[in-house]
Design a protein around this motif. Sequence first.
Motif, PDB file in Angstrom:
ATOM      1  N   PHE A 193     -41.795  22.958 124.789  1.00  0.00           N
ATOM      2  CA  PHE A 193     -40.777  22.317 123.942  1.00  0.00           C
ATOM      3  C   PHE A 193     -39.625  23.259 123.582  1.00  0.00           C
ATOM      4  N   SER A 194     -39.240  24.101 124.502  1.00  0.00           N
ATOM      5  CA  SER A 194     -38.130  25.028 124.298  1.00  0.00           C
ATOM      6  C   SER A 194     -36.801  24.366 124.668  1.00  0.00           C
ATOM      7  N   GLY A 195     -35.710  25.168 124.660  1.00  0.00           N
ATOM      8  CA  GLY A 195     -34.413  24.678 125.116  1.00  0.00           C
ATOM      9  C   GLY A 195     -33.544  24.052 124.050  1.00  0.00           C
ATOM     10  N   ASN A 196     -33.608  24.547 122.820  1.00  0.00           N
ATOM     11  CA  ASN A 196     -32.791  23.973 121.744  1.00  0.00           C
ATOM     12  C   ASN A 196     -31.300  24.172 122.010  1.00  0.00           C
ATOM     13  N   THR A 197     -30.490  23.153 121.717  1.00  0.00           N
ATOM     14  CA  THR A 197     -29.044  23.230 121.945  1.00  0.00           C
ATOM     15  C   THR A 197     -28.223  23.110 120.654  1.00  0.00           C
TER      16      THR A 197
ATOM     17  N   ILE B 101     -51.805  32.731 126.447  1.00  0.00           N
ATOM     18  CA  ILE B 101     -50.915  32.906 125.303  1.00  0.00           C
ATOM     19  C   ILE B 101     -49.998  31.690 125.243  1.00  0.00           C
ATOM     20  N   VAL B 102     -49.795  31.135 124.040  1.00  0.00           N
ATOM     21  CA  VAL B 102     -49.028  29.899 123.908  1.00  0.00           C
ATOM     22  C   VAL B 102     -47.875  30.076 122.931  1.00  0.00           C
ATOM     23  N   PHE B 103     -46.660  29.757 123.385  1.00  0.00           N
ATOM     24  CA  PHE B 103     -45.488  29.610 122.524  1.00  0.00           C
ATOM     25  C   PHE B 103     -45.203  28.117 122.451  1.00  0.00           C
ATOM     26  N   THR B 104     -45.237  27.536 121.255  1.00  0.00           N
ATOM     27  CA  THR B 104     -45.076  26.091 121.155  1.00  0.00           C
ATOM     28  C   THR B 104     -44.341  25.705 119.873  1.00  0.00           C
ATOM     29  N   SER B 105     -43.985  24.453 119.786  1.00  0.00           N
ATOM     30  CA  SER B 105     -43.279  23.923 118.611  1.00  0.00           C
ATOM     31  C   SER B 105     -44.160  23.976 117.372  1.00  0.00           C
ATOM     32  N   ASN B 106     -43.516  24.118 116.218  1.00  0.00           N
ATOM     33  CA  ASN B 106     -44.249  24.111 114.951  1.00  0.00           C
ATOM     34  C   ASN B 106     -44.486  22.695 114.429  1.00  0.00           C
ATOM     35  N   LYS B 107     -44.012  21.693 115.140  1.00  0.00           N
ATOM     36  CA  LYS B 107     -44.232  20.314 114.708  1.00  0.00           C
ATOM     37  C   LYS B 107     -45.678  19.889 114.957  1.00  0.00           C
ATOM     38  N   ASP B 108     -46.055  18.783 114.311  1.00  0.00           N
ATOM     39  CA  ASP B 108     -47.400  18.238 114.477  1.00  0.00           C
ATOM     40  C   ASP B 108     -47.541  17.528 115.828  1.00  0.00           C
ATOM     41  N   PRO B 109     -48.772  17.291 116.266  1.00  0.00           N
ATOM     42  CA  PRO B 109     -48.980  16.540 117.508  1.00  0.00           C
ATOM     43  C   PRO B 109     -48.261  15.193 117.485  1.00  0.00           C
ATOM     44  N   LYS B 110     -47.796  14.769 118.632  1.00  0.00           N
ATOM     45  CA  LYS B 110     -47.110  13.495 118.881  1.00  0.00           C
ATOM     46  C   LYS B 110     -45.703  13.433 118.282  1.00  0.00           C
ATOM     47  N   SER B 111     -45.271  14.504 117.617  1.00  0.00           N
ATOM     48  CA  SER B 111     -43.909  14.519 117.080  1.00  0.00           C
ATOM     49  C   SER B 111     -43.046  15.595 117.739  1.00  0.00           C
ATOM     50  N   ARG B 112     -43.623  16.380 118.627  1.00  0.00           N
ATOM     51  CA  ARG B 112     -42.880  17.452 119.297  1.00  0.00           C
ATOM     52  C   ARG B 112     -41.945  16.866 120.348  1.00  0.00           C
ATOM     53  N   ARG B 113     -40.790  17.526 120.509  1.00  0.00           N
ATOM     54  CA  ARG B 113     -39.794  17.061 121.464  1.00  0.00           C
ATOM     55  C   ARG B 113     -39.206  18.255 122.207  1.00  0.00           C
ATOM     56  N   SER B 114     -38.718  18.004 123.409  1.00  0.00           N
ATOM     57  CA  SER B 114     -38.032  19.063 124.138  1.00  0.00           C
ATOM     58  C   SER B 114     -36.857  19.556 123.307  1.00  0.00           C
ATOM     59  N   GLY B 115     -36.680  20.867 123.277  1.00  0.00           N
ATOM     60  CA  GLY B 115     -35.603  21.441 122.482  1.00  0.00           C
ATOM     61  C   GLY B 115     -35.949  21.689 121.040  1.00  0.00           C
ATOM     62  N   ASP B 116     -37.227  21.653 120.673  1.00  0.00           N
ATOM     63  CA  ASP B 116     -37.608  21.938 119.284  1.00  0.00           C
ATOM     64  C   ASP B 116     -37.222  23.364 118.881  1.00  0.00           C
ATOM     65  N   TRP B 117     -37.341  24.296 119.828  1.00  0.00           N
ATOM     66  CA  TRP B 117     -36.996  25.686 119.542  1.00  0.00           C
ATOM     67  C   TRP B 117     -36.245  26.269 120.739  1.00  0.00           C
ATOM     68  N   GLY B 118     -35.903  27.535 120.683  1.00  0.00           N
ATOM     69  CA  GLY B 118     -35.073  28.144 121.725  1.00  0.00           C
ATOM     70  C   GLY B 118     -35.821  28.543 122.973  1.00  0.00           C
ATOM     71  N   GLY B 119     -36.286  29.774 123.039  1.00  0.00           N
ATOM     72  CA  GLY B 119     -36.982  30.237 124.231  1.00  0.00           C
ATOM     73  C   GLY B 119     -37.169  31.740 124.203  1.00  0.00           C
ATOM     74  N   ILE B 120     -37.573  32.288 125.346  1.00  0.00           N
ATOM     75  CA  ILE B 120     -37.832  33.720 125.477  1.00  0.00           C
ATOM     76  C   ILE B 120     -36.797  34.312 126.429  1.00  0.00           C
ATOM     77  N   THR B 121     -36.124  35.358 125.981  1.00  0.00           N
ATOM     78  CA  THR B 121     -35.107  36.034 126.791  1.00  0.00           C
ATOM     79  C   THR B 121     -35.457  37.514 126.882  1.00  0.00           C
ATOM     80  N   ILE B 122     -35.456  38.031 128.112  1.00  0.00           N
ATOM     81  CA  ILE B 122     -35.819  39.434 128.335  1.00  0.00           C
ATOM     82  C   ILE B 122     -34.707  40.111 129.136  1.00  0.00           C
ATOM     83  N   ALA B 123     -34.147  41.186 128.589  1.00  0.00           N
ATOM     84  CA  ALA B 123     -33.086  41.943 129.249  1.00  0.00           C
ATOM     85  C   ALA B 123     -33.651  43.227 129.831  1.00  0.00           C
TER      86      ALA B 123
END
Length: 425
Positions: free
Chosen positions: A185-189, A119-141
């Motif tokens: 590419f998670s970890g958006n600030t 299973i893959v959670f990834t950025s919605n950007k195109d190849p070669k344009s993705r960067r760390s922090g493109d989106w947030g992440g997964i949090t489970i309580a």
Amino acid sequence: MKKRCFLITAFAIFITSFTTLAQDFNNSTNKWARGWTNFTPNKTDYPQAEEKLPNIIANNTYLTNDVVYFMSGDVYVINNASLTIQEGTIIRCDHKNPANLIVTKGSKLVAAGSVAYPIVFTSNKDPKSRRSGDWGGITIAGSGKVNTVSGNGLIQGNYKPQYSVFGGNQFSEETTILRYIRIEFSGNTTKRQQGSNGLSLYGLGTSSIIDNIMVSHSNQDAFNIHGGENNIKNLISFKVKGNDYQFSEGFKGNLNSIMAIRHPYITSSKGSFAIAADGYDKNMGYTDLNAVTDATISNATIVNLSDKSNYQHTAPAVYTSNLANLYIHNSKISGFSDVVKFDESYNSLSKMQQAFMMDNSFFNIHGEGVESANKSIKKESLNVLKYNRFTKDFAGVEELFSNPFDNANPKFDLKRSLNTYMVMQ
């Protein structure tokens, strides 16, 4: 004289036994990481998203692998609902309105991929344009035990307060099932300065199943675990900016077969570590000093991809604070300034030795080995590294390991046999 001869003989037997054991762990080639991982996710051409996830999931929901999903903004799983994701499913995550998946207390994420169909959670950007922090992440309580005065807490990130509580007395809860998952590419600030880690786990119950998870290119932490208890295996953190593995608020558990592959030029301005163990939260207090964070890490490969031209940019591999307990066994640590850094709570050698232990392991560093906030015990603090193998002089990553830059499956087998290295005495 007989006593002295006996001690020498006993020490020789110990070193012989250590050498035999040490040679064993270098034969591991991390075969468990083959088939489902991706060390070049920026080159992967994922299919375009077809269906948007709702921002509130209040009923049991099943995502199938014949649809590519789009996640935008904060998506909450609430009302004790289960979100189940079929193997091979791809979730593209919005970078304009950074996506976060928040599974609230009582609800459940069941995401069981496979070697052939992760299973893959990834950025919605195109190849070669993705960067760390493109989106947030997964949090489970979850509802597991948390070592705070109240026995619970609020998840980091300034999420909706009614969905942010974690912790409780359901120690054996099956909080989540996560298997064969990539988080890229998670970890958006831009939306929140903390909390958007690759995978954040709060109040984890002992019946949860977590194995074969890869977090790559996170702009914050890769794995961030607050309280709870669980045994976890087969984790990979690849070129993240924050900490690779963060434990706090009384987490207890064993982590077996984990990897952290760092780069000397990729680090947080606050300082980043491969392993950061915090015994308790000073702001929230604790109920029992015997219930501080206590983690055992076995068969770990902790590597900074540094060489003699850039090693000066590296920090210690491990940071331990507020009397956290940490045991590292059968592992490799290489490319860092030191093995471990202790905060001021470890104000004596005996406290250090009670709280930190490393054995049957190997390290390659360019510093002295141990960094302590208490300078008066700096010299004696090296005792915590006794009987582990180490390089006499710092070696660059390609000098030391077999094939560390393999794009398909980097290999960190030592080129030389372990018994050719020195033993810390």
